[in-house]
Design an enzyme around this catalytic site. Structure first.
Site, short mmCIF file in Angstrom:
data_model
loop_
_atom_site.label_atom_id
_atom_site.label_comp_id
_atom_site.label_asym_id
_atom_site.label_seq_id
_atom_site.Cartn_x
_atom_site.Cartn_y
_atom_site.Cartn_z
CD GLN A 131 11.46 1.36 4.10
OE1 GLN A 131 11.82 1.95 3.09
NE2 GLN A 131 11.31 0.23 4.56
CB ALA A 132 9.73 5.58 10.09
CE1 TYR A 133 7.01 -0.37 6.92
CE2 TYR A 133 9.05 0.36 7.89
CZ TYR A 133 8.27 -0.24 6.73
OH TYR A 133 8.88 -0.81 5.59
CG LEU A 134 3.15 6.84 9.62
CD1 LEU A 134 2.50 7.58 8.74
CD2 LEU A 134 3.56 7.64 10.83
#
Length: 147
Positions: A26-29
């Site tokens: 997962q990664a964050y915008l």
């Protein structure tokens, strides 16, 4: 509404690999409010989470692999990878044990989601749970993504 308690785990007293698991990336915008993209096994999501610590709004929207890859390329900070094990607790609760990989290798967090705030507040964690980090943003995945 997501209602959960979160704990650090120093050492697991049993073999978690005996339980069902998922591989998560997962990664964050955005981190305020939280907007993330997640791959869980071969399923993809865009998630929005409102402000909050123990209880907050959460919305998941399905993505396809191409949309996920496109948005992942636009994310800021660290891409988090972890294996999540699901361990039954009592009649209706599940412990989610996250064992992190990569930059956060060695970090183990346990989360338990609850149907009500009252149940979350009265929760007595298993003995092997360590420090309660529910009311700290230090171990939010969105915070880890920025370290």
């Amino acid at each position: 509404m997501e209602i959960e308690r979160k704990y650090l785990i120093d050492k697991l007293p049993f073999d978690v690999t005996a339980y069902p698991s998922h591989e998560i990336e997962q990664a964050y915008l955005n981190t305020e409010p939280v907007v993330r993209v997640r791959r869980q096994d071969e399923t993809y999501y865009l998630t929005y989470k409102s402000k909050g610590l123990m209880a907050r709004e959460e919305y998941n929207l399905p993505l396809n692999a191409e949309a996920y890859a496109h948005l992942l390329g636009k994310a800021d900070g660290n891409v988090l990878t972890k294996t999540r094990y699901k361990i039954p607790l009592g009649d209706h609760l599940t412990i989610e044990i996250d064992i992190f990989h990569g930059k956060f290798e060695g970090l183990i967090l346990a989360e338990v989601e609850f149907p009500t705030i009252e149940e979350a507040e009265s929760f007595q964690p298993p003995e092997y749970f360590g420090k309660d980090v529910t009311f700290s943003t230090e171990y939010h995945n969105s915070t880890l993504s920025q370290k």
